[in-house]
Structures are given as C-alpha cells and as structure tokens.
Design an enzyme around this catalytic site. Structure first.
Site, PDB file in Angstrom:
ATOM      1  N   ILE A 112       0.861  -1.172   0.000  1.00 33.34           N
ATOM      2  CA  ILE A 112       0.000   0.000   0.000  1.00 33.34           C
ATOM      3  C   ILE A 112       0.902   1.228   0.000  1.00 33.34           C
ATOM      4  O   ILE A 112       1.871   1.298   0.760  1.00 33.34           O
ATOM      5  CB  ILE A 112      -0.919   0.035   1.236  1.00 33.34           C
ATOM      6  CG1 ILE A 112      -1.822  -1.207   1.264  1.00 33.34           C
ATOM      7  CG2 ILE A 112      -1.763   1.294   1.250  1.00 33.34           C
ATOM      8  CD1 ILE A 112      -1.340  -2.284   2.182  1.00 33.34           C
ATOM      9  N   CYS A 113       0.604   2.171  -0.877  1.00 30.99           N
ATOM     10  CA  CYS A 113       1.311   3.458  -0.895  1.00 30.99           C
ATOM     11  C   CYS A 113       2.819   3.238  -1.034  1.00 30.99           C
ATOM     12  O   CYS A 113       3.276   2.473  -1.874  1.00 30.99           O
ATOM     13  CB  CYS A 113       0.940   4.227   0.374  1.00 30.99           C
ATOM     14  SG  CYS A 113       1.381   5.978   0.398  1.00 30.99           S
TER      15      CYS A 113
END
Length: 324
Positions: A112-113
C-alpha cells in the site's frame, strides 16, 4: 480466482513510523468482508513485525504485532506491506531480507502506498507493473528501473503482485482482492459499508498536479515554461515558443523534450489543465470563463481535454474537489 480456500491468511507487516491508515484501511475492509462470508471462507488477519513490543506509527499511535517475522506461517495467502516515512526514508535490512523470502512463498504479495519501496529494496519488483502514491511515482521509477511503474491507476494487479496508490487507496486494493476472491457483489457490499466508491473516477490523476514546480532560471527552455504558466490564456504554437528564445522550431522542440521529458504542446496542455483545476477548486467562475482564462478556447474543448486526461469532466472535478 473463485476458489474457496479455508481461512485465507492476510498478513500485514508493521514497522516504526508506519502510516497506520495504510494498515487499518485494508484490514478493516477484509474484516467487514468476513461479516458476509461463511466461517470456512473468512480471512484470517495477522500483523507481523521484526521485534515484539509496541510499534509507533507516523501519527504517534502505538500498535502491537501479533507475531514476530519468523513465526509467520510459511505460505500465507496475501502478504502486505504498508507505507509511511518508515518505508521510504530509511532502510530496514532485517525486514527487507525477510521480505525477499516471505513474499516468494506467499500466494500473493503487495504494498500500500510507499510500502512498495520496501518491496523494491527486497528485490521483488523486477519485471512487474506496480504503482505508488502520485507524489512518489517518479522517485520509484528512478530507484527501481527494473519495474514498470504505472502513474495513474489507483491500484495495479500484475500476476501475484498488487500495489496501490496513497493511503486510502489501500481500501481500493483490499476491495479488488475481495472481488477476485469472492466476486464483485461482495466487494460492492463491503464498499457500501465503508461508504466508499467501488471504482473511483479518474484514478490517481485528479489528485496531483500534472506539472512539477515551474523552473525560474534563465535557461531558454525554463524561460518559455515560466512564460506559458504566467500567460496561460494566450494562444501558442511550437514556433511561437521557439521565437521567444530565438531558436528554430525543430531544435526548440527537440531540446524541450530532452530537458522537460514531454513535448512543448503536452506541457502547454498540462499547464492549462493545472490552472483550470485551481480555478475549479477555488472559485465559482462559470466553466466558459474558466476555459477562456486557461486558453482552452471553449468549455466544450476543455471538457474534451479533461475527460481524456483527468478521467472526468470539469463539472465532475469541481463537484469532487471544489471548496467554495
């Protein structure tokens, strides 16, 4: 992949200075999916970390992992790495070494990210398509040229790797996994509980500027860039831009693309879009006035350009991002 595997284990890695929304967003999406699933199909949610004890997130809150890295079952269904300053500002040799082995044993792995930087340093991005937060895609591409970095998607699924854009995009990632595992109908039910869209309009493009900071030095190309931004309502051709700095059109176009990375006309269009977005966000000007002030010529042409480049109309952009 509609196979029913008992207790799909989703393991989330924790480390100091992690962005906790990268952790809790996806994990809550999986937990809500469990409400709709029979017991033998539910996700088993685990957190792992290098050391036992409290881990402080980037917001100051503390969490405690369920297991040390070595205690994680050898073949989890999905291994996820969240982002945050702890993922990209420093190296984590022990965690990165472990990831290199654990991700290859997992049926699927992802980030994520900015957690994707940890995957990159673990040697896991070669030959894969991936993405990250719009503010870090260029940095990711520079650091890991062996990866194919996508700049616009909210999330990217490539074989057994799934990565997402920034922060709340981790929820989009989780919904995509739920849809793959249990069908789109369940993913939609989870999205409704979370009060989020099952599919966002426009991907990441609407969230970040199309142009980096405008250079203000005295080089010929920089002078043209600054003039365009400062006089965005004017009409331009490549030859007009070249005449500003006494260059031939062909030489100017070649030099501009080499130094800026896009053509002069692409730069012009991006500058017009960025200025229009500022006006849409911060004013109630009529669309035809916005179009005129940004050099589009007509609101119809501005609409066409927005749909092609941003993935939504100017009116939709104003409804989503306007603050007045």
């Amino acid at each position: 992949m509609q196979e029913n595997r008992a207790h799909r284990t989703v393991a989330m890695v924790l480390f100091d200075n992690v962005l906790l929304l990268d952790v809790t967003g996806p994990m809550d999406a999986f937990a809500i999916a469990n409400r709709f699933l029979p017991e033998d199909q539910r996700y088993r949610l685990l957190t792992v970390a290098c050391e036992p004890g409290a881990i402080r997130g980037s917001c100051g809150l503390q969490v405690v992992a369920d297991l040390p890295l070595a205690a994680l079952p050898g073949a989890v269904d999905l291994l996820l790495v969240p982002g945050g300053p702890g993922a990209y500002d420093i190296t984590l040799p022990e965690l990165e070494h472990w990831l290199g082995q654990a991700a290859r044993q997992a049926r699927r792995f992802g980030a994520i990210c900015t957690g994707v930087f940890l995957l990159g340093r673990a040697g896991l991005l070669g030959g894969y398509r991936c993405t990250t937060h719009w503010n870090y895609v260029e940095r990711l591409a520079r650091m890991f040229p062996e990866a194919q970095v996508e700049t616009e998607q909210i999330y990217v699924m490539d074989r057994n790797l799934i990565t997402s854009g920034g922060i709340t995009a981790g929820i989009d990632l989780a919904l995509a996994v739920v849809a793959e595992d249990h069908g789109k109908a369940l993913a939609l039910e989870v999205a409704k509980v979370l009060l989020v869209a099952r599919h966002r309009q426009g991907g990441q493009t609407p969230y970040g500027p199309l142009l980096a900071a405008v250079p203000r030095d005295d080089s010929p190309i920089a002078r043209v860039q600054a003039y365009i931004v400062d006089h965005i309502d004017q009409a331009y051709t490549v030859q007009k831009m070249a005449d500003m700095v006494a260059m031939s059109g062909r030489n100017f176009a070649r030099t501009f693309q080499r130094e800026v990375g896009i053509t002069p006309l692409q730069y012009l269009q991006n500058a017009r879009i960025d200025q229009a977005r500022k006006l849409l966000e911060g004013s109630e000007l009529a669309l035809k006035v916005v179009a005129a002030r940004c050099g589009f010529g007509s609101d119809r042409h501005m609409r066409k350009v927005f749909c092609e480049r941003i993935g939504m109309t100017p009116a939709q952009y104003r409804a989503q991002f306007g603050g007045v």
